[in-house]
Every structure is written in structure tokens, then in C-alpha cells.
Design a protein around this motif. Structure first.
Motif, PDB file in Angstrom:
ATOM      1  N   TYR A  53       0.849  -1.431   0.161  1.00 57.46           N
ATOM      2  CA  TYR A  53       0.019   0.074   0.004  1.00 57.46           C
ATOM      3  C   TYR A  53       0.821   1.298   0.039  1.00 57.46           C
ATOM      4  CZ  TYR A  53      -3.420  -3.562   1.164  1.00 57.46           C
ATOM      5  OH  TYR A  53      -4.129  -4.678   1.167  1.00 57.46           O
ATOM      6  N   PRO A  81      -7.806  -1.790   1.880  1.00 61.78           N
ATOM      7  CA  PRO A  81      -9.266  -2.325   2.065  1.00 61.78           C
ATOM      8  C   PRO A  81     -10.058  -1.442   3.102  1.00 61.78           C
ATOM      9  CG  PRO A  81      -7.861  -4.057   1.845  1.00 61.78           C
ATOM     10  CD  PRO A  81      -6.952  -2.644   2.027  1.00 61.78           C
ATOM     11  N   TYR A  84     -10.096  -1.917   7.087  1.00 58.78           N
ATOM     12  CA  TYR A  84      -8.892  -1.598   7.788  1.00 58.78           C
ATOM     13  C   TYR A  84      -9.123  -0.432   8.432  1.00 58.78           C
ATOM     14  CZ  TYR A  84      -6.201  -5.019   5.281  1.00 58.78           C
ATOM     15  OH  TYR A  84      -5.662  -6.391   4.847  1.00 58.78           O
ATOM     16  N   ASP A 115      -1.477  -6.363   6.838  1.00 54.27           N
ATOM     17  CA  ASP A 115      -2.369  -6.526   5.818  1.00 54.27           C
ATOM     18  C   ASP A 115      -3.464  -7.793   6.121  1.00 54.27           C
ATOM     19  OD1 ASP A 115      -3.077  -6.184   3.221  1.00 54.27           O
ATOM     20  OD2 ASP A 115      -2.003  -7.553   2.170  1.00 54.27           O
TER      21      ASP A 115
END
Length: 130
Positions: A53, A81, A84, A115
Motif C-alpha cells: 500500500y 481495504p 482496515y 495486511d
């Protein structure tokens, strides 16, 4: 005739691609801090979300705290996402003085680091391979 149409259709679909914009493949921070420079490869290995990311982060920096901390801000609009809940956070990855481990406090930052949504409660401590 059908094979020709199928081949043409597949060729057109392949050209459309639908690829996502490429993001940096490696998390980095500009610093001369020796502890950060030597620990960063192990930190990136321990936190797979950092590389994944990296394009969603800004203003990566090193701040002297109780421990040396790598700090970065997460853009509101990002490729992380939604579960999160990371947008708008500033994340701190603190490095033990001897470089043996990192510590991450915030829930969103732990999710980004690992993650995954399911992260341990409390302070996350990850031993580093150095």
C-alpha cells in the motif's frame, strides 16, 4: 470464422486490460538514521502491507520519540481495504533501540502493517530478522 471472432474478441479484451494504476513496489523513507536504514528491509518483510500500500502513504519520515519511529500519513482516498479503516491516520512504527523488534499501536496501522483485519489487541510487537 468462429475461431477468428473469438481470437479478435480475446485480443480486444486483453488490450482493455482493466489494470489498476501501478503503485510503488517498495516502502521507503528518506533518512540518514542508521537504525532505520539497517532495520527497514526487515520491517518491510515483517509488515507486508507497507510495500503493498506504499502508494497510499505520504510524508514518510523518521521522528525521534522514546524509540526511533518511522511515521507516515495515510491518504483519505487510498487503495487500502475499507475494513482496515486506515484513511486519514498517521501511523507510527517504533523500532527498539537494538533493532530487534518493532511496535505498532493503532488498530488501523496494525491492519495495514499485517495486511489483514484480524489483528491482536494492544500493542503489536514483531521481532525482526536482522
Amino acid at each position: 470464422m468462429r475461431k477468428g471472432v473469438l481470437a479478435l474478441t480475446l485480443g480486444v479484451l486483453a488490450a482493455c486490460g482493466g489494470e489498476e494504476p501501478k503503485q510503488p513496489a517498495e516502502f521507503s523513507v528518506s533518512t540518514q538514521d542508521e537504525l532505520v536504514l539497517t532495520s527497514l528491509p526487515s520491517i518491510r518483510q515483517a509488515c507486508p502491507g507497507l510495500d503493498k500500500y506504499a502508494g497510499s502513504f505520504q510524508n514518510a519520515r523518521v521522528e525521534p520519540q522514546f524509540r526511533t519511529a518511522i511515521v507516515f500519513d495515510i491518504n483519505e482516498r487510498n487503495a487500502i481495504p475499507a475494513p482496515y479503516k486506515a484513511g486519514g491516520h498517521s501511523c507510527f512504527i517504533e523500532i527498539e533501540k537494538d533493532g530487534s523488534a518493532i511496535l505498532v499501536e493503532k488498530l488501523a496501522c496494525k491492519s495495514v502493517c499485517l495486511d489483514r483485519v484480524d489483528v491482536p489487541d494492544g500493542q503489536l510487537r514483531i521481532a525482526l530478522n536482522q
